[in-house]
Design a protein around this motif. Sequence first.
Motif, mmCIF file in Angstrom:
data_model
loop_
_atom_site.group_PDB
_atom_site.id
_atom_site.type_symbol
_atom_site.label_atom_id
_atom_site.label_comp_id
_atom_site.label_asym_id
_atom_site.label_seq_id
_atom_site.Cartn_x
_atom_site.Cartn_y
_atom_site.Cartn_z
ATOM 1 N N VAL A 133 22.139 71.814 -20.737
ATOM 2 C CA VAL A 133 23.196 72.823 -20.855
ATOM 3 C C VAL A 133 24.559 72.185 -20.615
ATOM 4 C CG1 VAL A 133 24.130 74.943 -19.853
ATOM 5 C CG2 VAL A 133 21.670 74.708 -20.187
ATOM 6 N N ALA A 134 24.638 71.307 -19.620
ATOM 7 C CA ALA A 134 25.898 70.621 -19.329
ATOM 8 C C ALA A 134 26.359 69.814 -20.528
ATOM 9 C CB ALA A 134 25.726 69.712 -18.108
ATOM 10 N N ALA A 135 25.412 69.137 -21.184
ATOM 11 C CA ALA A 135 25.747 68.337 -22.363
ATOM 12 C C ALA A 135 26.221 69.223 -23.501
ATOM 13 C CB ALA A 135 24.532 67.523 -22.801
ATOM 14 N N ALA A 136 25.568 70.357 -23.675
ATOM 15 C CA ALA A 136 25.907 71.253 -24.781
ATOM 16 C C ALA A 136 27.274 71.896 -24.597
ATOM 17 C CB ALA A 136 24.838 72.332 -24.907
ATOM 18 N N GLU A 137 27.619 72.224 -23.365
ATOM 19 C CA GLU A 137 28.833 72.999 -23.103
ATOM 20 C C GLU A 137 29.974 72.197 -22.481
ATOM 21 O OE1 GLU A 137 29.357 76.118 -24.046
ATOM 22 O OE2 GLU A 137 27.391 76.135 -25.000
ATOM 23 N N SER A 138 29.754 70.894 -22.294
ATOM 24 C CA SER A 138 30.787 70.039 -21.687
ATOM 25 C C SER A 138 31.224 70.577 -20.325
ATOM 26 C CB SER A 138 32.002 69.908 -22.618
ATOM 27 O OG SER A 138 31.648 69.249 -23.805
ATOM 28 N N ILE A 139 30.233 70.940 -19.506
ATOM 29 C CA ILE A 139 30.505 71.402 -18.151
ATOM 30 C C ILE A 139 29.692 70.542 -17.196
ATOM 31 C CG2 ILE A 139 31.046 73.772 -18.838
ATOM 32 C CD1 ILE A 139 28.188 74.581 -18.137
ATOM 33 N N THR A 140 29.929 70.719 -15.899
ATOM 34 C CA THR A 140 29.172 69.944 -14.922
ATOM 35 C C THR A 140 27.754 70.490 -14.805
ATOM 36 O OG1 THR A 140 29.771 71.331 -13.037
ATOM 37 C CG2 THR A 140 31.304 69.547 -13.620
ATOM 38 N N GLU A 141 26.851 69.656 -14.307
ATOM 39 C CA GLU A 141 25.471 70.107 -14.131
ATOM 40 C C GLU A 141 25.399 71.222 -13.089
ATOM 41 O OE1 GLU A 141 22.291 67.323 -13.795
ATOM 42 O OE2 GLU A 141 23.162 65.929 -15.239
ATOM 43 N N ARG A 142 26.311 71.197 -12.122
ATOM 44 C CA ARG A 142 26.324 72.266 -11.107
ATOM 45 C C ARG A 142 26.669 73.603 -11.754
ATOM 46 N NH1 ARG A 142 30.010 71.846 -5.747
ATOM 47 N NH2 ARG A 142 28.118 71.428 -4.611
ATOM 48 N N SER A 195 19.763 60.222 -21.395
ATOM 49 C CA SER A 195 18.630 61.152 -21.314
ATOM 50 C C SER A 195 19.038 62.561 -21.755
ATOM 51 C CB SER A 195 18.075 61.185 -19.885
ATOM 52 O OG SER A 195 19.088 61.565 -18.965
ATOM 53 N N ALA A 196 20.250 62.964 -21.379
ATOM 54 C CA ALA A 196 20.734 64.296 -21.764
ATOM 55 C C ALA A 196 20.956 64.362 -23.277
ATOM 56 C CB ALA A 196 22.022 64.621 -21.021
ATOM 57 N N TRP A 197 21.529 63.304 -23.835
ATOM 58 C CA TRP A 197 21.778 63.270 -25.275
ATOM 59 C C TRP A 197 20.456 63.235 -26.046
ATOM 60 C CZ3 TRP A 197 24.785 64.692 -28.862
ATOM 61 C CH2 TRP A 197 24.839 64.068 -30.116
ATOM 62 N N ALA A 198 19.485 62.471 -25.522
ATOM 63 C CA ALA A 198 18.170 62.400 -26.167
ATOM 64 C C ALA A 198 17.526 63.788 -26.196
ATOM 65 C CB ALA A 198 17.278 61.405 -25.433
ATOM 66 N N ALA A 199 17.635 64.518 -25.088
ATOM 67 C CA ALA A 199 17.070 65.863 -25.030
ATOM 68 C C ALA A 199 17.815 66.798 -25.979
ATOM 69 C CB ALA A 199 17.150 66.395 -23.599
ATOM 70 N N TYR A 200 19.107 66.618 -26.053
ATOM 71 C CA TYR A 200 19.934 67.443 -26.924
ATOM 72 C C TYR A 200 19.519 67.255 -28.377
ATOM 73 C CZ TYR A 200 24.195 70.179 -27.463
ATOM 74 O OH TYR A 200 25.084 71.180 -27.712
ATOM 75 N N VAL A 201 19.281 65.981 -28.751
ATOM 76 C CA VAL A 201 18.836 65.679 -30.113
ATOM 77 C C VAL A 201 17.433 66.227 -30.352
ATOM 78 C CG1 VAL A 201 18.208 63.799 -31.690
ATOM 79 C CG2 VAL A 201 20.306 63.628 -30.342
ATOM 80 N N ALA A 202 16.555 66.045 -29.367
ATOM 81 C CA ALA A 202 15.161 66.472 -29.508
ATOM 82 C C ALA A 202 15.035 67.978 -29.677
ATOM 83 C CB ALA A 202 14.358 66.005 -28.296
ATOM 84 N N HIS A 203 15.934 68.745 -29.038
ATOM 85 C CA HIS A 203 15.862 70.205 -29.086
ATOM 86 C C HIS A 203 16.748 70.800 -30.177
ATOM 87 C CE1 HIS A 203 13.286 70.531 -25.619
ATOM 88 N NE2 HIS A 203 14.108 69.814 -24.890
ATOM 89 N N ASP A 204 17.253 69.934 -31.067
ATOM 90 C CA ASP A 204 18.077 70.393 -32.197
ATOM 91 C C ASP A 204 19.385 71.059 -31.775
ATOM 92 O OD1 ASP A 204 16.213 69.472 -34.073
ATOM 93 O OD2 ASP A 204 15.076 71.340 -33.970
#
Length: 200
Positions: free
Chosen positions: A177-186, A88-97
Amino acid sequence: MIRAGRTPMGSADVAKRLDRKKLLPAVAKTLPPPISRAGAQTRIWDFEQVEAHLAGREIPEIPQTDSPDDLLDREEARLQLRNVIKPSAWAAYVAHDFAPSPDQNVCGVPHWKRSTILEWDANRPGERAGGGRPKGSKDTKPRDRAADPRLARADARKERVRQMLLKTGPKLTAAEVAAAESITERQASRLLSELRSTAA
């Protein structure tokens, strides 16, 4: 996955080759196995394999060695990431360019070259790219941000997320944001809260 140098065929292509308007399920079952990922909604076949099948020849093997030019669908691309994120995070990442643009559209399905994903992933910030004082540090004076590369990286991360907020607006999630920056969701949630409070 579409191996480098192979020619893909979708259902419509196969149907046209058979002089049919539509590829019926019963006919599809007689073809060589699709080269698209198991579970993919759109089935894709290899041209040479289909041609050999129709001619009654032995079905040629598809090379199994990974190539930088292999074409990967969205799920296959996600699994190439060093820190694999949720679909879901990757799908959103792709969807938002926020992900790289697809290299090719195959039968209506976006595909990325393996090299595109690996290069993009290699240039993303590392999981521990943030700032902060070393454990056990006793100094209390503010640090010179220009002289501390860790703080500079943290500032750069904050600016990237600020740009994401400007582009996406309030719909931006901590998962993205976590997916984009390779950090935890927290960590992402804290960073978002900080940026939203300063922007208010």
